[in-house]
Design an enzyme around this catalytic site. Structure first.
Site, PDB file in Angstrom:
ATOM      1  N   LYS A 261      95.523  -6.949  96.684  1.00 51.31           N
ATOM      2  CA  LYS A 261      96.000  -5.637  97.126  1.00 51.31           C
ATOM      3  C   LYS A 261      94.887  -4.622  96.914  1.00 51.31           C
ATOM      4  O   LYS A 261      94.341  -4.510  95.798  1.00 51.31           O
ATOM      5  CB  LYS A 261      97.220  -5.276  96.286  1.00 51.31           C
ATOM      6  CG  LYS A 261      98.223  -4.373  96.951  1.00 51.31           C
ATOM      7  CD  LYS A 261      99.458  -4.317  96.042  1.00 51.31           C
ATOM      8  CE  LYS A 261     100.492  -3.386  96.551  1.00 51.31           C
ATOM      9  NZ  LYS A 261     101.557  -3.181  95.541  1.00 51.31           N
TER      10      LYS A 261
HETATM   11  C1  E4P Z   1     104.319  -1.541  96.886  1.00 45.62           C
HETATM   12  O1  E4P Z   1     103.731  -2.591  96.958  1.00 45.62           O
HETATM   13  C2  E4P Z   1     104.425  -0.728  95.679  1.00 45.62           C
HETATM   14  O2  E4P Z   1     104.297  -1.575  94.548  1.00 45.62           O
HETATM   15  C3  E4P Z   1     105.756  -0.051  95.519  1.00 45.62           C
HETATM   16  O3  E4P Z   1     106.645  -0.317  96.568  1.00 45.62           O
HETATM   17  C4  E4P Z   1     105.668   1.375  95.112  1.00 45.62           C
HETATM   18  O4  E4P Z   1     106.964   1.900  94.990  1.00 45.62           O
HETATM   19  P1  E4P Z   1     107.324   3.215  94.158  1.00 45.62           P
HETATM   20  O5  E4P Z   1     107.097   4.383  95.064  1.00 45.62           O
HETATM   21  O6  E4P Z   1     108.777   3.038  93.830  1.00 45.62           O
HETATM   22  O7  E4P Z   1     106.432   3.215  92.950  1.00 45.62           O
END
Ligand code: E4P
Length: 219
Positions: free
Chosen positions: A83
């Site tokens: 990522k």
């Molecule tokens: C995506 O891969 C992120 O880890 C995640 O969806 C972020 O979500 P949040 O806005 O609840 O932190």
């Protein structure tokens, strides 16, 4: 539509994997910090529980540093998806890793323009954060619709739209209605997807009537 779970809690992941509904996992530095465990151990454990893509996020912000971290993370298991943030260095890293046969999830996407760049960089997944857009009064699901519309114009784009920052079942249903490829969902929201008061009421009624018969099906 694929369901990923957005957590680094391996007990939760094991339980959800047993349901047969889980296609992958996403983590981020915040979720790893919350687990209180070393990242390498957590990702290795998740990769054994789930055979689909497991996103592990780099924390370097420069291309060389991202490549060094990606080398460590991709060595953990074949189903690690690296990522990277949607920055110039992140997309450069995305292209290099993609060309080397590695799945890349480009995260922190908040605009259609950014999603076009992620697709051009060859990302396996782009993660638009719908909840965080809603939080500031923008239209998260509207962004998903726009990205899907753009990607459909270019069959050469192989990037899957991974709806992230999901806050509730309505986001999941709307993502499916729009034809998003993946939703990554917090465990609590995945549990909410099962719930309907009429299901619970109907089951209670059936079981009460069944008990009156004194019968058993399997002895
Ligand atoms: C995506 O891969 C992120 O880890 C995640 O969806 C972020 O979500 P949040 O806005 O609840 O932190």
């Amino acid at each position: 539509m694929k369901f990923f779970v957005d957590t680094a809690d391996t007990a939760e992941i094991a339980a959800l994997a047993a349901s047969g509904l889980l296609d992958g996992v996403t983590t981020n530095p915040t979720l790893i910090a919350k687990s209180g465990r070393p990242m390498g151990a957590v990702i290795a454990e998740i990769c054994k529980l789930v055979h689909g893509p497991v996103s592990a996020e780099v924390t370097a912000t420069d291309h060389a540093g991202m490549m060094r971290e990606a080398a460590v993370l991709r060595a953990i298991a074949h189903n690690v998806a690296i990522k990277v943030p949607l920055t110039p260095d992140g997309l450069r890293t995305c292209r290099a890793l993609t060309d080397d046969g590695v799945m890349v999830n480009v995260t922190l996407c908040f605009s259609a323009a950014q999603a076009i760049l992620a697709a051009k960089a060859g990302a396996a997944f782009v993660s638009p954060f719908v909840g965080r857009l809603d939080d500031i009064g923008e239209d998260g699901m509207g962004l998903i619709a726009t990205i899907l519309e753009i990607y459909r114009n270019y069959p050469g784009f192989k990037t899957e739209v991974l709806v992230a920052s999901v806050r509730g079942p309505a986001h999941v249903v709307e993502a499916a209605r729009l034809g998003a490829h993946v939703a990554t969902v917090p465990p609590a929201v995945l549990h909410q997807l099962f719930a309907h008061p009429l299901t619970e009421k109907g089951l209670a009624g059936f079981l009460a009537d069944w008990a009156k018969t004194g019968q058993t099906i399997a002895g």
